[in-house]
Scaffold this active site. Sequence first.
Site, PDB file in Angstrom:
ATOM      1  N   ASP A  18       1.974  93.049  19.402  1.00  0.00           N
ATOM      2  CA  ASP A  18       2.407  93.283  20.780  1.00  0.00           C
ATOM      3  C   ASP A  18       1.633  94.501  21.267  1.00  0.00           C
ATOM      4  O   ASP A  18       0.951  95.171  20.493  1.00  0.00           O
ATOM      5  CB  ASP A  18       3.923  93.550  20.819  1.00  0.00           C
ATOM      6  CG  ASP A  18       4.415  93.842  22.231  1.00  0.00           C
ATOM      7  OD1 ASP A  18       4.048  93.084  23.155  1.00  0.00           O
ATOM      8  OD2 ASP A  18       5.135  94.832  22.434  1.00  0.00           O
ATOM      9  N   SER A  19       1.781  94.806  22.540  1.00  0.00           N
ATOM     10  CA  SER A  19       1.139  96.013  23.057  1.00  0.00           C
ATOM     11  C   SER A  19       1.833  97.275  22.548  1.00  0.00           C
ATOM     12  O   SER A  19       1.264  98.353  22.606  1.00  0.00           O
ATOM     13  CB  SER A  19       1.174  96.005  24.581  1.00  0.00           C
ATOM     14  OG  SER A  19       2.519  95.979  25.016  1.00  0.00           O
ATOM     15  N   TYR A  36      -0.064  96.165  28.673  1.00  0.00           N
ATOM     16  CA  TYR A  36      -0.927  95.008  28.922  1.00  0.00           C
ATOM     17  C   TYR A  36      -0.567  94.358  30.273  1.00  0.00           C
ATOM     18  O   TYR A  36      -1.394  93.744  30.913  1.00  0.00           O
ATOM     19  CB  TYR A  36      -0.728  93.945  27.833  1.00  0.00           C
ATOM     20  CG  TYR A  36      -1.400  94.204  26.505  1.00  0.00           C
ATOM     21  CD1 TYR A  36      -1.964  95.436  26.188  1.00  0.00           C
ATOM     22  CD2 TYR A  36      -1.472  93.182  25.555  1.00  0.00           C
ATOM     23  CE1 TYR A  36      -2.570  95.643  24.951  1.00  0.00           C
ATOM     24  CE2 TYR A  36      -2.080  93.380  24.328  1.00  0.00           C
ATOM     25  CZ  TYR A  36      -2.624  94.608  24.028  1.00  0.00           C
ATOM     26  OH  TYR A  36      -3.218  94.809  22.810  1.00  0.00           O
ATOM     27  N   GLY A  37       0.711  94.472  30.623  1.00  0.00           N
ATOM     28  CA  GLY A  37       1.251  93.685  31.733  1.00  0.00           C
ATOM     29  C   GLY A  37       0.753  94.040  33.120  1.00  0.00           C
ATOM     30  O   GLY A  37       1.034  93.335  34.088  1.00  0.00           O
ATOM     31  N   CYS A  92       4.406  88.880  22.439  1.00  0.00           N
ATOM     32  CA  CYS A  92       4.083  89.535  23.700  1.00  0.00           C
ATOM     33  C   CYS A  92       4.034  88.455  24.779  1.00  0.00           C
ATOM     34  O   CYS A  92       3.198  87.536  24.715  1.00  0.00           O
ATOM     35  CB  CYS A  92       2.721  90.219  23.556  1.00  0.00           C
ATOM     36  SG  CYS A  92       2.129  90.940  25.102  1.00  0.00           S
ATOM     37  N   THR A 146       3.120  88.731  27.818  1.00  0.00           N
ATOM     38  CA  THR A 146       1.918  88.848  28.636  1.00  0.00           C
ATOM     39  C   THR A 146       0.740  88.122  27.992  1.00  0.00           C
ATOM     40  O   THR A 146       0.002  87.395  28.662  1.00  0.00           O
ATOM     41  CB  THR A 146       1.583  90.346  28.842  1.00  0.00           C
ATOM     42  OG1 THR A 146       2.739  90.993  29.384  1.00  0.00           O
ATOM     43  CG2 THR A 146       0.414  90.537  29.765  1.00  0.00           C
ATOM     44  N   GLU A 206       9.098 102.416  26.135  1.00  0.00           N
ATOM     45  CA  GLU A 206       8.185 103.199  25.295  1.00  0.00           C
ATOM     46  C   GLU A 206       8.557 104.686  25.310  1.00  0.00           C
ATOM     47  O   GLU A 206       8.206 105.422  24.394  1.00  0.00           O
ATOM     48  CB  GLU A 206       6.737 102.988  25.751  1.00  0.00           C
ATOM     49  CG  GLU A 206       6.209 101.574  25.504  1.00  0.00           C
ATOM     50  CD  GLU A 206       5.928 101.258  24.018  1.00  0.00           C
ATOM     51  OE1 GLU A 206       5.621 102.182  23.263  1.00  0.00           O
ATOM     52  OE2 GLU A 206       6.039 100.065  23.649  1.00  0.00           O
ATOM     53  N   CYS A 251       9.491  89.433  28.819  1.00  0.00           N
ATOM     54  CA  CYS A 251       8.620  90.425  28.180  1.00  0.00           C
ATOM     55  C   CYS A 251       9.392  90.890  26.958  1.00  0.00           C
ATOM     56  O   CYS A 251      10.599  91.176  27.050  1.00  0.00           O
ATOM     57  CB  CYS A 251       8.378  91.591  29.138  1.00  0.00           C
ATOM     58  SG  CYS A 251       7.671  93.050  28.347  1.00  0.00           S
ATOM     59  N   THR A 252       8.724  90.949  25.816  1.00  0.00           N
ATOM     60  CA  THR A 252       9.452  91.263  24.584  1.00  0.00           C
ATOM     61  C   THR A 252       9.974  92.700  24.551  1.00  0.00           C
ATOM     62  O   THR A 252      10.797  93.039  23.705  1.00  0.00           O
ATOM     63  CB  THR A 252       8.570  90.999  23.347  1.00  0.00           C
ATOM     64  OG1 THR A 252       7.327  91.688  23.518  1.00  0.00           O
ATOM     65  CG2 THR A 252       8.324  89.514  23.162  1.00  0.00           C
ATOM     66  N   HIS A 253       9.500  93.539  25.448  1.00  0.00           N
ATOM     67  CA  HIS A 253      10.080  94.884  25.539  1.00  0.00           C
ATOM     68  C   HIS A 253      11.496  94.852  26.126  1.00  0.00           C
ATOM     69  O   HIS A 253      12.306  95.739  25.851  1.00  0.00           O
ATOM     70  CB  HIS A 253       9.229  95.779  26.455  1.00  0.00           C
ATOM     71  CG  HIS A 253       8.058  96.423  25.777  1.00  0.00           C
ATOM     72  ND1 HIS A 253       6.930  95.724  25.428  1.00  0.00           N
ATOM     73  CD2 HIS A 253       7.831  97.714  25.408  1.00  0.00           C
ATOM     74  CE1 HIS A 253       6.056  96.558  24.870  1.00  0.00           C
ATOM     75  NE2 HIS A 253       6.580  97.763  24.847  1.00  0.00           N
TER      76      HIS A 253
HETATM   77  N1  DGL Z   1       5.781  93.330  25.412  1.00  0.00           N
HETATM   78  C1  DGL Z   1       4.763  92.725  26.159  1.00  0.00           C
HETATM   79  C2  DGL Z   1       5.214  91.491  26.883  1.00  0.00           C
HETATM   80  O1  DGL Z   1       6.010  90.779  26.301  1.00  0.00           O
HETATM   81  C3  DGL Z   1       3.786  93.596  26.892  1.00  0.00           C
HETATM   82  C4  DGL Z   1       4.281  94.611  27.822  1.00  0.00           C
HETATM   83  C5  DGL Z   1       3.141  95.421  28.385  1.00  0.00           C
HETATM   84  O2  DGL Z   1       2.360  95.935  27.594  1.00  0.00           O
HETATM   85  O3  DGL Z   1       3.030  95.511  29.604  1.00  0.00           O
HETATM   86  O4  DGL Z   1       4.812  91.174  27.964  1.00  0.00           O
END
Ligand code: DGL
Length: 283
Positions: free
Chosen positions: A23-24, A55-56, A86, A88, A165, A199-201
């Site tokens: 993931d990012s 990444y998003g 991830c 994204t 984060e 988004c996995t975050h």
């Molecule tokens: N956790 C990631 C996702 O599921 C990326 C979030 C990011 O880096 O913007 O989209």
Amino acid sequence: MNIQQNHRVSSMKYDNRPIGVFDSGLGGLTAFKELRRLLPQEDIVYFGDTGRLPYGTKSRETIIRYASQDVDFLLQHQVKMIIAACGTVSANIPKDFTKFLSVPFTGVVTHTCAAACAAAKGGHIGVIATPATIRSGAYEKLIHSLSPETKVTSAPCPLFVPLVESGFIQRDNPVTRLVVEQYLSPLRCSGIDVLILGCTHYPLLADVIGDYMGESVTLIDSGRSAALYARDFLSEQGLLASHDKGPGTNHFYVSDSAEDFSKVASVFLGEAIRGEVSRVAVG
Ligand code: DGL
């Protein structure tokens, strides 16, 4: 493209190589946590590209380039399967992304949409994710192909990733509560039945999101959905680790501060991080 697999039909009954997850940043821990629970004997190599996060908010070209480098990094660790934990990456990579990959690969979108459609039963699904994921339309398209009558309302939530984060994940955090209200109030007013945390975050904010949306809205965790798929896939393919192998090990790699990652990861995992956390340069 949501998922690709290059099935390697194995004659082995088990495979003790690690599972690779990337993931990012911290978001892939939602898949990691579930994998640990489901498959305690598996070794896991986790890569969080914290040095290049988020990444998003990046262009599709950049996301694909980063994802290729992340996959190459995991392949150097002799993984038996790769999970792009991830949203994204999963939503933006092209169909042929894994054409030359020697191990099975999965993203999160397909399994998450299947779980959401099953929970919504033709009702109204909300999707929250990064700007790049919402822009791709991947969740919306797949939901409509699985369940054409389902209504879908999507919203990007770009501040959620930096909040996670930064460790702003506690239920009573006033900043996070305010941002959640700001982003989710249109979805709450529209009366959705199911909310995809695309988004996995975002599952790291599930307490605050759940409190705001109320009990009548079912939250779908994209990291968890991918982990459930991986368990079933490895089992069907005879790729699970052997039972007498001993407990699974973890190795975490990040492209920025190992200390910062460990701190927030421990809060989310509810225990001190088990396994080594190393800083690496990727790409
Ligand atoms: N956790 C990631 C996702 O599921 C990326 C979030 C990011 O880096 O913007 O989209």
